[in-house]
Design a protein around this motif. Structure first.
Motif, PDB file in Angstrom:
ATOM      1  N   VAL A  64     -20.396   2.912 -46.717  1.00 14.15           N
ATOM      2  CA  VAL A  64     -19.801   4.003 -45.933  1.00 14.15           C
ATOM      3  C   VAL A  64     -20.094   5.350 -46.577  1.00 14.15           C
ATOM      4  O   VAL A  64     -20.494   6.312 -45.898  1.00 14.15           O
ATOM      5  CB  VAL A  64     -18.277   3.804 -45.785  1.00 14.15           C
ATOM      6  N   GLN A  65     -19.908   5.454 -47.880  1.00 11.97           N
ATOM      7  CA  GLN A  65     -20.053   6.743 -48.561  1.00 11.97           C
ATOM      8  C   GLN A  65     -21.482   7.270 -48.514  1.00 11.97           C
ATOM      9  O   GLN A  65     -21.696   8.477 -48.433  1.00 11.97           O
ATOM     10  CB  GLN A  65     -19.591   6.612 -50.014  1.00 11.97           C
ATOM     11  N   GLU A  66     -22.466   6.381 -48.542  1.00 10.07           N
ATOM     12  CA  GLU A  66     -23.857   6.830 -48.566  1.00 10.07           C
ATOM     13  C   GLU A  66     -24.474   6.948 -47.180  1.00 10.07           C
ATOM     14  O   GLU A  66     -25.414   7.729 -46.991  1.00 10.07           O
ATOM     15  CB  GLU A  66     -24.711   5.859 -49.389  1.00 10.07           C
ATOM     16  N   GLY A  67     -23.985   6.140 -46.235  1.00 11.49           N
ATOM     17  CA  GLY A  67     -24.734   5.988 -44.998  1.00 11.49           C
ATOM     18  C   GLY A  67     -24.023   6.391 -43.734  1.00 11.49           C
ATOM     19  O   GLY A  67     -23.314   7.400 -43.681  1.00 11.49           O
ATOM     20  N   ILE A  68     -24.159   5.550 -42.719  1.00 11.96           N
ATOM     21  CA  ILE A  68     -23.795   5.935 -41.355  1.00 11.96           C
ATOM     22  C   ILE A  68     -22.738   5.016 -40.735  1.00 11.96           C
ATOM     23  O   ILE A  68     -22.382   5.201 -39.575  1.00 11.96           O
ATOM     24  CB  ILE A  68     -25.052   5.973 -40.461  1.00 11.96           C
ATOM     25  N   ALA A 157     -31.602   7.941 -49.326  1.00  6.70           N
ATOM     26  CA  ALA A 157     -30.207   8.334 -49.085  1.00  6.70           C
ATOM     27  C   ALA A 157     -29.217   7.218 -49.383  1.00  6.70           C
ATOM     28  O   ALA A 157     -28.025   7.482 -49.563  1.00  6.70           O
ATOM     29  CB  ALA A 157     -30.030   8.807 -47.638  1.00  6.70           C
ATOM     30  N   THR A 158     -29.687   5.966 -49.450  1.00  6.26           N
ATOM     31  CA  THR A 158     -28.746   4.841 -49.535  1.00  6.26           C
ATOM     32  C   THR A 158     -29.164   3.802 -50.575  1.00  6.26           C
ATOM     33  O   THR A 158     -29.291   2.610 -50.246  1.00  6.26           O
ATOM     34  CB  THR A 158     -28.606   4.166 -48.154  1.00  6.26           C
ATOM     35  N   PRO A 159     -29.351   4.186 -51.828  1.00  3.18           N
ATOM     36  CA  PRO A 159     -29.768   3.196 -52.834  1.00  3.18           C
ATOM     37  C   PRO A 159     -28.612   2.431 -53.478  1.00  3.18           C
ATOM     38  O   PRO A 159     -28.840   1.443 -54.178  1.00  3.18           O
ATOM     39  CB  PRO A 159     -30.471   4.069 -53.885  1.00  3.18           C
ATOM     40  N   GLY A 160     -27.371   2.895 -53.286  1.00  2.36           N
ATOM     41  CA  GLY A 160     -26.245   2.379 -54.069  1.00  2.36           C
ATOM     42  C   GLY A 160     -25.983   0.902 -53.927  1.00  2.36           C
ATOM     43  O   GLY A 160     -25.805   0.188 -54.927  1.00  2.36           O
TER      44      GLY A 160
END
Length: 451
Positions: A64-68, A157-160
Motif C-alpha cells: 500500500v505505501q509504495e504502490g496503488i 517505485a515498488t521494490p520494498g
C-alpha cells in the motif's frame, strides 16, 4: 568449464558495478542450485510460503505505501503470493522428462532413452508496480523450482515487497546469490541486466514498448514476455445481467484499472444494452475512493500524477471525437475517478491503446457476428470474457486472437496455476507456475545402448 571460468574472470575484472556484483553472486550460486535436490528446493518454497503468511500484514502495508492498492487489495495479493509459492513447491517435485520409445524404429531396438529436465541457467526477471509481490513470486518461485538462480529488477517505485521476500527466502535457507534484487531504472539497470551474456533466460511483465525493447536486448535467448493489451468483455442477451454487471465493475476498477486484465471494452447486446448500462453506471457510482489504508476504500490512486494525466488525455481525446461521458472523468493529482464512456469512435486512442487506468469503453452490438467482427479487428489480448447461458456461443470466440476466454467471469479472473499470457503483440510464451517452470528448464536426452 574453461568458458565458464573465462566468463567469471571477465565479470570480476570489471569495476564493482551493481550488475557485476549480482551476476557474480548468481554465477557462484548456480552450481549450488543445480545440485540441490528437488525436495530441498520444494522445502525452501514451502517454508517461505508459510513465512509470507506469518508476515502478511507487514507485506500488505509495504504494498500500500509504495504502490496503488488499497489495504484489502494488498492483503489479497499477499495471500495469492502464498498460494503461488505453494504451487511452485508442488511443481518442483513434478518437473520431469519423459521416456523415449527407441524401438519405434529398427535401429533403436535394444536401446532405451529418457529426458531429464535441467535448469536453463541464470534468469533475469523484470517486474511491474501493479502486483509488486505476487508477480515477483511468479518469476522467483518457478526459477527456484527449476534450479535456476534468479535476479529480479522490480519497478523502481515498488521494490520494498521484493526485498522483504528476499529476506524471507534467506531466513529459510536459500543459498546466497540464488535470488537477488537489484534496484534502478529499467532503461539503465534493466537493460544492462538483460543484455549481460551470463543471463540465459529473460522473463518480463510490463508495457508493450518496454517489452519490445527487452526482446531486442535479449535476442537469441529464451524470453517470456507479458505486455498487456486491451481486454474486452461481451454481454449476451441471455446472460445473468446482475452477475455480469457486478463482476465487470470489479474487473474495471480493481487496482484502479492498473491491471493487464483490466476490462477496457464492454460490448453489450442491443436487446439488454440500456439495462446493463444503467446497472454499470449505478455500481460504478458506488466505488469509494479515499485513504488506501482504510478498510472502507474500494479503489486507490494511480502510480503517479503523470499516469493520471495520461488517462485524462486519453479520455479527452475520445470526448473530443464525440464520445459520451457516462460517469466519472475527473482527475486530482494521482487520483482519477472510475469512468465509463460510450459512443467511442474507432479512431479514438482508448479504443485500441491500453489505458492502464480506471476508464472503460461501453459499446452496443447487434448480433454475435458483429461483436466477433469488432474483436477480430483488434490487436491480440491476454483475455476475453463473455457472459452467456449458452454452451455453444463461447466457441464462436475461438477465432479471436487472445490468450484466454473467460466464460461468465470478468477478464481479470485468474488463479495462479493458470497458463497466463497472450499471442504477440500481447505477449510471448506463457506464465503461470507450471508453464514458467518448463520455460526455465531444458530437456537433456539420455540414451542407453543395452546391446
Amino acid at each position: 568449464m574453461l568458458i565458464a571460468q573465462t566468463t567469471r574472470s571477465l565479470q570480476a575484472s570489471k569495476a564493482d558495478s551493481p550488475i557485476a556484483i549480482v551476476i557474480q553472486a548468481a554465477l557462484d550460486a548456480e552450481p549450488k542450485m543445480d545440485g540441490t535436490p528437488a525436495y530441498l528446493r520444494a522445502t525452501y518454497l514451502e517454508d517461505t510460503a508459510n513465512s509470507i503468511l506469518q508476515n502478511k500484514e507487514a507485506l500488505a502495508i509495504t504494498i500500500v505505501q509504495e504502490g496503488i492498492k488499497t489495504i484489502r487489495e494488498a492483503r489479497s495479493e499477499v495471500l495469492r503470493a502464498h498460494t503461488t509459492l505453494k504451487l511452485c513447491a508442488e511443481e518442483a517435485k513434478r518437473n520431469t522428462g519423459e521416456v523415449i520409445p527407441f524401438d519405434q524404429v529398427q535401429n533403436g531396438v535394444g536401446r532405451i532413452g529418457w529426458t531429464d529436465m535441467r535448469p536453463v541457467g541464470l534468469v533475469a526477471a523484470i517486474t511491474p508496480f501493479n502486483d509488486p509481490l505476487n508477480l515477483v513470486v511468479h518469476k522467483v518461485g518457478p526459477a527456484i523450482a527449476a534450479g535456476c538462480p534468479v535476479i529480479v529488477k522490480p519497478h523502481e517505485a515498488t521494490p520494498g515487497s521484493a526485498k522483504q521476500l528476499l529476506a524471507l527466502f534467506r531466513q529459510n535457507g536459500l543459498p546466497e546469490g540464488a535470488f537477488q534484487v537489484i534496484e534502478g531504472s529499467g532503461a539503465e539497470i534493466g537493460k544492462q541486466l538483460v543484455e549481460h551474456p551470463a543471463v540465459k533466460m529473460v522473463t518480463f511483465t510490463g508495457g508493450k514498448a518496454t517489452g519490445q525493447a527487452v526482446a531486442i536486448s535479449a535476442a537469441g535467448r529464451p524470453t517470456a514476455l507479458e505486455m498487456g493489451g486491451v481486454c474486452s468483455t461481451v454481454v449476451m442477451a441471455d446472460a445473468d445481467l446482475e452477475t455480469a454487471a457486478t463482476r465487470i465493475v470489479s474487473g474495471m476498477f480493481a487496482a484502479a484499472g492498473q491491471n493487464c486484465l483490466h476490462v477496457q471494452r464492454v460490448l453489450i447486446d442491443d436487446a439488454v444494452y440500456d439495462t446493463v448500462v444503467k446497472s454499470l453506471v449505478e455500481k460504478t457510482g458506488q466505488i469509494r475512493l479515499g485513504d488506501p489504508m482504510s478498510e472502507d476504500t474500494d479503489m486507490g490512486s494511480l502510480i503517479s500524477e503523470a499516469s493520471a494525466q495520461r488517462c485524462a488525455g486519453i479520455l479527452g481525446d475520445a470526448l473530443g471525437l464525440g464520445a459520451t461521458l457516462l460517469i466519472g472523468g475527473e482527475q486530482a493529482g494521482k487520483s482519477f475517478q472510475p469512468t465509463l464512456v460510450a459512443d467511442v469512435p474507432t479512431t479514438a486512442r482508448i479504443y485500441s491503446e491500453e489505458v492502464f487506468g480506471p476508464i472503460t469503453v461501453i459499446e452496443r452490438f447487434q448480433g454475435l457476428d458483429q461483436a466477433v467482427s469488432r474483436l477480430t479487428a483488434a490487436d491480440a489480448s491476454l483475455a476475453l470474457a463473455i457472459f452467456t447461458q449458452s454452451l455453444t456461443v463461447p466457441f464462436s470466440l475461438r477465432r479471436i486472437r487472445t490468450g484466454s476466454i473467460i466464460i461468465n467471469d470478468s477478464t481479470d479472473f485468474r488463479i495462479d496455476a493458470m497458463p497466463f499470457g497472450g499471442p504477440f503483440p500481447a505477449g510471448l510464451a506463457r506464465e503461470g507456475v507450471q508453464c514458467a517452470i518448463k520455460s526455465m528448464s531444458e530437456p537433456q536426452l539420455m540414451c542407453l545402448n543395452l546391446n
